[in-house]
Structures are given as structure tokens and as C-alpha cells.
Design a protein around this motif. Structure first.
Motif, PDB file in Angstrom:
ATOM      1  N   ASP A  31      33.028   2.238  -3.029  1.00 38.27           N
ATOM      2  CA  ASP A  31      33.556   1.070  -3.544  1.00 38.27           C
ATOM      3  C   ASP A  31      34.705   1.442  -4.591  1.00 38.27           C
ATOM      4  O   ASP A  31      35.189   0.620  -5.115  1.00 38.27           O
ATOM      5  CB  ASP A  31      32.482   0.209  -4.097  1.00 38.27           C
ATOM      6  CG  ASP A  31      31.608   0.739  -5.221  1.00 38.27           C
ATOM      7  OD1 ASP A  31      31.771   2.338  -5.452  1.00 38.27           O
ATOM      8  OD2 ASP A  31      30.808   0.358  -5.679  1.00 38.27           O
ATOM      9  N   GLY A  49      33.216  -1.062  -0.320  1.00 36.61           N
ATOM     10  CA  GLY A  49      32.348  -2.023  -0.813  1.00 36.61           C
ATOM     11  C   GLY A  49      31.020  -1.158  -1.315  1.00 36.61           C
ATOM     12  O   GLY A  49      31.045   0.149  -1.411  1.00 36.61           O
ATOM     13  N   THR A  53      24.398  -2.511  -0.325  1.00 37.14           N
ATOM     14  CA  THR A  53      23.896  -3.957   0.171  1.00 37.14           C
ATOM     15  C   THR A  53      24.016  -3.906   1.579  1.00 37.14           C
ATOM     16  O   THR A  53      24.807  -3.327   2.163  1.00 37.14           O
ATOM     17  CB  THR A  53      25.148  -4.941  -0.509  1.00 37.14           C
ATOM     18  OG1 THR A  53      26.443  -4.538   0.145  1.00 37.14           O
ATOM     19  CG2 THR A  53      25.333  -4.699  -2.099  1.00 37.14           C
ATOM     20  N   GLU A  54      23.122  -4.734   2.124  1.00 39.56           N
ATOM     21  CA  GLU A  54      23.347  -4.874   3.640  1.00 39.56           C
ATOM     22  C   GLU A  54      24.390  -5.356   4.197  1.00 39.56           C
ATOM     23  O   GLU A  54      24.678  -5.088   5.200  1.00 39.56           O
ATOM     24  CB  GLU A  54      21.927  -5.536   3.886  1.00 39.56           C
ATOM     25  CG  GLU A  54      21.784  -5.570   5.501  1.00 39.56           C
ATOM     26  CD  GLU A  54      20.137  -5.744   5.876  1.00 39.56           C
ATOM     27  OE1 GLU A  54      19.493  -5.547   6.896  1.00 39.56           O
ATOM     28  OE2 GLU A  54      19.381  -6.410   4.761  1.00 39.56           O
ATOM     29  N   GLU A  55      25.059  -6.058   3.352  1.00 39.64           N
ATOM     30  CA  GLU A  55      26.287  -6.860   3.992  1.00 39.64           C
ATOM     31  C   GLU A  55      27.374  -5.828   4.187  1.00 39.64           C
ATOM     32  O   GLU A  55      27.964  -5.833   5.274  1.00 39.64           O
ATOM     33  CB  GLU A  55      26.748  -7.902   2.970  1.00 39.64           C
ATOM     34  CG  GLU A  55      28.273  -8.557   3.471  1.00 39.64           C
ATOM     35  CD  GLU A  55      28.566  -9.466   2.392  1.00 39.64           C
ATOM     36  OE1 GLU A  55      29.560 -10.239   2.926  1.00 39.64           O
ATOM     37  OE2 GLU A  55      28.013  -9.735   1.469  1.00 39.64           O
ATOM     38  N   VAL A  56      27.551  -4.812   3.318  1.00 40.66           N
ATOM     39  CA  VAL A  56      28.574  -3.806   3.445  1.00 40.66           C
ATOM     40  C   VAL A  56      28.145  -2.804   4.589  1.00 40.66           C
ATOM     41  O   VAL A  56      28.936  -2.466   5.417  1.00 40.66           O
ATOM     42  CB  VAL A  56      28.816  -3.037   2.177  1.00 40.66           C
ATOM     43  CG1 VAL A  56      29.667  -1.997   2.327  1.00 40.66           C
ATOM     44  CG2 VAL A  56      29.416  -4.105   1.254  1.00 40.66           C
ATOM     45  N   ALA A  58      26.135  -3.093   7.086  1.00 38.11           N
ATOM     46  CA  ALA A  58      26.067  -3.806   8.461  1.00 38.11           C
ATOM     47  C   ALA A  58      27.557  -3.385   9.158  1.00 38.11           C
ATOM     48  O   ALA A  58      27.700  -3.251  10.250  1.00 38.11           O
ATOM     49  CB  ALA A  58      26.041  -5.248   8.314  1.00 38.11           C
ATOM     50  N   LYS A  59      28.625  -3.540   8.182  1.00 41.84           N
ATOM     51  CA  LYS A  59      30.003  -3.055   8.839  1.00 41.84           C
ATOM     52  C   LYS A  59      30.173  -1.656   9.169  1.00 41.84           C
ATOM     53  O   LYS A  59      30.942  -1.502  10.298  1.00 41.84           O
ATOM     54  CB  LYS A  59      31.025  -3.388   7.489  1.00 41.84           C
ATOM     55  CG  LYS A  59      30.890  -4.799   7.139  1.00 41.84           C
ATOM     56  CD  LYS A  59      32.033  -4.559   6.094  1.00 41.84           C
ATOM     57  CE  LYS A  59      32.049  -6.163   5.299  1.00 41.84           C
ATOM     58  NZ  LYS A  59      33.189  -6.309   4.059  1.00 41.84           N
ATOM     59  N   HIS A  88      17.252  -0.062  10.067  1.00 44.01           N
ATOM     60  CA  HIS A  88      17.922   0.034  11.232  1.00 44.01           C
ATOM     61  C   HIS A  88      17.584   1.133  12.275  1.00 44.01           C
ATOM     62  O   HIS A  88      18.451   1.307  13.052  1.00 44.01           O
ATOM     63  CB  HIS A  88      19.436  -0.250  10.770  1.00 44.01           C
ATOM     64  CG  HIS A  88      19.713  -1.556  10.298  1.00 44.01           C
ATOM     65  ND1 HIS A  88      20.342  -2.549  11.039  1.00 44.01           N
ATOM     66  CD2 HIS A  88      19.670  -1.999   8.990  1.00 44.01           C
ATOM     67  CE1 HIS A  88      20.550  -3.579  10.186  1.00 44.01           C
ATOM     68  NE2 HIS A  88      20.252  -3.228   8.979  1.00 44.01           N
TER      69      HIS A  88
END
Length: 229
Positions: A31, A49, A53-56, A58-59, A88
Motif C-alpha cells: 500500500d 492496497g 483486508t480480504e477485499e485487496v 481477493a484481487k 482460502h
């Protein structure tokens, strides 16, 4: 293999380079803009990022990753990243920044596959370079335990004796034995100890000097003690 590295600082970027040079696919998550630019200039696929965080993450497509190395300088972020990656199905490696905190994070073994402390590994490498010769630290197993590789010298009081006749101090044991220029194997009680033979020994710090004197010899033991194995 495919790896996700969280953190493009000193440790993370060096690890990414080694993996990439070995032919593996590497994705870096970072980040900090400066670190992001540096990693991209070196040709890495970078996801910008917060890696905790799971959102980042995930990419980074964790489902196709073999392992995630959480190697940033933030211990808490590293641990969170490992928990997400474990969910995961990734193998996880957690970097810690303080030696004394390793015991705490080992309690979370179900979430973290391995804990590393780069500063300790660097210290071992430096120590081996200083010592050289017949004594080499392999790993610090715990605060009071060290695994060492010892080479029998002409000064060894045990030269010519067998492994069954080798009497090491309490709180130490031979884990492996190898004749000179041969691969290591399990200790054979009938094997003779000759100059150039090698032993891997696990020992309490308090008895390392005695182990050195017995296996390596008095003069080599004094030299190693000065180096501080």
C-alpha cells in the motif's frame, strides 16, 4: 508455483526476487506508493492496497496461490493476512518483528503454517561467516536450544572413537551424522569418528561449549566461543 507476497519492503521484495529468479510466479501486495513503484519497476505484478483486508487480497486470486508470505513490517497486518489466506487454502508464512513475540504467535498454529524472524536468520548467517571452519550454527530452535553442525578435527579427543562411545553432556543429542564428503544419515552407533566427519547436534545453550570441546577439540572450541555461537 504461484506465491503472494504481502509487503514490498526489504524482506518482502528480496523474497519476491528470489522466487521470481527461481521461475515462480509472484504477486506483490503493497500500500505504500514508493514501494509500489519500486516493485513495479522491477517487473513485479503489484496489487496496490492494504494486504490485511480480504477485499485487496481477493484481487491476488488466493484460490490459485500455493502460498502467501506476510512479510511486511507490521506484525498485526501480517497475521490478519495469514488468517485470510488460510481461509482460502493457502500455505501461510508469518514474519514477526520481535523475537520474544514468536511464542505468542505460535499459539495460532491452526492459522499460521510457519513463523519467521529474518533478523535472527541474518544473525545466524553472520555468525557462521565470522566463525568459519568446523562449527556452523544451523538454527535457533528456541531461546535455550540451538542446532549446530560440528566437524571433527585432528584436535578432537573423540577422533578414532565410535558414535556409541561419544558421551555428550545432558541436554544435547546427535541428530544426524555424515562421513566426510558424504550425505547425512541417521546416527550409526558403530560409525567411527574421523577428521572431516560431520555431526548435527541439538543442544542447550548452556552446554554448547562442552559439546564443541568434545567433538571439535579444545583449540577450535576456544575460537568458536570467542565468536559466540
Amino acid at each position: 508455483m504461484r506465491f503472494v507476497i504481502v509487503g514490498a519492503g526489504r524482506v518482502g521484495l528480496r523474497t519476491a526476487r528470489v522466487l521470481q529468479e527461481s521461475g515462480h510466479e509472484v504477486v506483490v501486495v503493497e500500500d505504500d506508493p514508493t514501494s509500489v513503484d519500486r516493485a513495479r519497476k522491477e517487473g513485479f505484478d503489484v496489487i496496490e492496497g492494504d494486504g490485511s483486508t480480504e477485499e485487496v487480497l481477493a484481487k491476488a486470486d488466493l484460490a490459485t496461490a500455493d502460498a502467501l508470505g506476510a512479510l511486511s513490517g507490521d506484525l498485526n497486518d501480517n497475521f490478519i493476512a495469514c488468517m485470510i489466506a488460510k481461509h482460502h487454502g493457502c500455505r501461510t508464512v508469518l514474519r514477526i518483528d520481535e523475537d520474544y513475540r514468536e511464542d505468542i504467535y505460535r499459539k495460532y498454529a491452526s492459522e499460521v503454517d510457519e513463523v519467521i524472524y529474518p533478523e535472527r536468520l541474518g544473525a545466524i548467517a553472520a555468525k557462521n561467516a565470522l566463525l568459519g571452519g568446523s562449527i556452523r550454527a544451523v538454527a535457533d530452535i528456541a531461546r535455550n536450544l540451538q542446532m549446530v553442525e560440528l566437524t571433527v578435527t585432528a584436535d578432537s579427543p573423540m577422533q578414532g572413537y565410535t558414535l556409541s562411545e561419544l558421551e555428550l553432556p545432558a541436554k544435547s543429542r546427535v541428530l544426524a551424522f555424515g562421513k566426510q564428503d558424504e550425505v547425512y544419515g541417521l546416527p550409526d552407533a558403530d560409525a567411527s569418528l574421523e577428521a572431516g566427519d560431520r555431526l548435527v547436534v541439538l543442544a542447550d545453550f548452556g552446554v554448547l561449549d562442552d559439546v564443541r570441546r568434545i567433538v571439535v577439540g579444545e583449540s577450535q572450541g576456544r575460537a568458536a566461543a570467542a565468536g559466540g555461537v
